[in-house]
Write a protein that holds these residues in place. Structure first.
Motif, short mmCIF file in Angstrom:
data_model
loop_
_atom_site.label_atom_id
_atom_site.label_comp_id
_atom_site.label_asym_id
_atom_site.label_seq_id
_atom_site.Cartn_x
_atom_site.Cartn_y
_atom_site.Cartn_z
N UNK A 153 -20.39 20.02 -9.68
CA UNK A 153 -19.27 20.10 -10.61
C UNK A 153 -17.97 19.57 -10.02
N UNK A 154 -17.72 19.89 -8.75
CA UNK A 154 -16.48 19.45 -8.10
C UNK A 154 -16.38 17.93 -8.07
N UNK A 155 -17.44 17.26 -7.62
CA UNK A 155 -17.38 15.80 -7.50
C UNK A 155 -17.54 15.11 -8.85
N UNK A 156 -18.19 15.77 -9.78
CA UNK A 156 -18.27 15.24 -11.14
C UNK A 156 -16.87 15.13 -11.73
N UNK A 157 -16.05 16.14 -11.50
CA UNK A 157 -14.69 16.14 -12.03
C UNK A 157 -13.80 15.14 -11.28
N UNK A 171 -15.87 23.11 -10.63
CA UNK A 171 -17.00 23.50 -9.79
C UNK A 171 -17.34 24.97 -9.95
N UNK A 172 -16.31 25.82 -10.00
CA UNK A 172 -16.54 27.25 -10.19
C UNK A 172 -17.18 27.51 -11.55
N UNK A 173 -16.69 26.79 -12.56
CA UNK A 173 -17.26 26.95 -13.90
C UNK A 173 -18.70 26.47 -13.95
N UNK A 174 -19.03 25.45 -13.15
CA UNK A 174 -20.41 24.96 -13.10
C UNK A 174 -21.36 26.07 -12.62
#
Length: 279
Positions: A153-157, A171-174
């Motif tokens: 999630x972090x790197x996707x964003x 990332x936390x939401x992922x």
């Protein structure tokens, strides 16, 4: 050296899983990071460099060689003992927070973000954040699945052009979206020396062309329409739940309200980004 002046960002992955420690899915984590970046809008802005079975001296050498803008450690953490690297024989070698902070102090001008995807790494994150703008650590033990979801999630964003703080929240939401109850484990530390940090990893955009301006205005108009529809939906749901007496129905309505509120918040964030670009 300003991070915004560089068009390409090097991400240095440091992975360590010494003998005698719990086996981690480090290869899957690196694969997920690579795939998340490759499919994003700004994939050409990032270069992923991997170093495996790293020893303390390997960390130093890799930073000098790669000149990374993001350093991502994947492995074990031991709280106050330090992060777990390997020694010459592949066994456990702890490196304490003070040593890591001293290292990153020497390269503070080039590195924008450090991610410590390891258990109990908040201590090291706090120390490194004395010198690096943004550092992510873990407040407690984190499971393999949660660590993988956060990294993806972090790197996707980031690859979508979002800034570090948004990427951290994403990332936390992922983790949450995967149904894992560890979304509060990652923690973001900011440098105490930064009065007004710029947390956008990607370069600032140049002045918008007239076509880009029109496109953004059209997108904003569409988002406003969606936002109005969602607010109307919220109004109807709240009116319905106010007169509903069946507990099961009320529970379902409450869940619908929660989901709609989250969607409204997401639209708010998108609108804020567009308004910033337009002004």
């Amino acid at each position: 050296m300003s991070i915004d002046s560089i068009s390409n960002k090097n991400i240095l992955i440091l992975a360590a899983n010494p003998k005698g420690t719990t086996s981690l899915r480090l290869d899957q984590e690196v694969r997920d990071i690579s795939e998340s970046l490759q499919r994003t809008r700004y994939s050409n802005h990032f270069t992923l460099i991997q170093r495996w079975a790293v020893r303390p001296r390997d960390v130093q050498h890799a930073i000098l060689e790669v000149n990374p803008h993001i350093v991502h450690f994947s492995g074990h953490g031991g709280g106050e003992k330090g992060l777990v690297f390997e020694d010459e024989g592949g066994n456990t070698k702890f490196v304490e927070a003070e040593s890591l902070a001293s290292l990153f102090e020497l390269v503070a001008e080039q590195i924008a973000c450090v991610v410590l995807n390891a258990c109990y790494s908040e201590v090291q994150a706090e120390a490194i954040a004395q010198h690096i703008p943004y550092v992510i650590g873990m407040t407690q033990a984190i499971g393999d699945s949660a660590a993988l979801e956060f990294a993806f999630g972090f790197y996707d964003a980031l690859g979508a052009g979002r800034d570090v703080e948004f990427a951290y929240k994403w990332g936390c939401n992922s983790i949450q979206m995967a149904g894992i109850q560890e979304h509060l484990t990652p923690v973001l530390k900011k440098s105490h020396k930064m009065s007004a940090p710029n947390n956008n990893i990607l370069p600032k955009s140049n002045k918008l062309t007239s076509w880009q301006h029109r496109q953004l205005e059209q997108e904003r108009e569409g988002l406003h329409q969606q936002y109005d529809l969602l607010n109307e939906k919220l109004r109807r749901l709240r009116n319905t739940i106010a007169i509903e007496t069946d507990e099961a129905v009320c529970f379902k309505l409450e869940k619908q309200i929660e989901r709609t509120q989250l969607e409204c918040k997401r639209l708010d964030e998108q609108l804020e980004i567009i308004n910033t670009k337009l002004h």
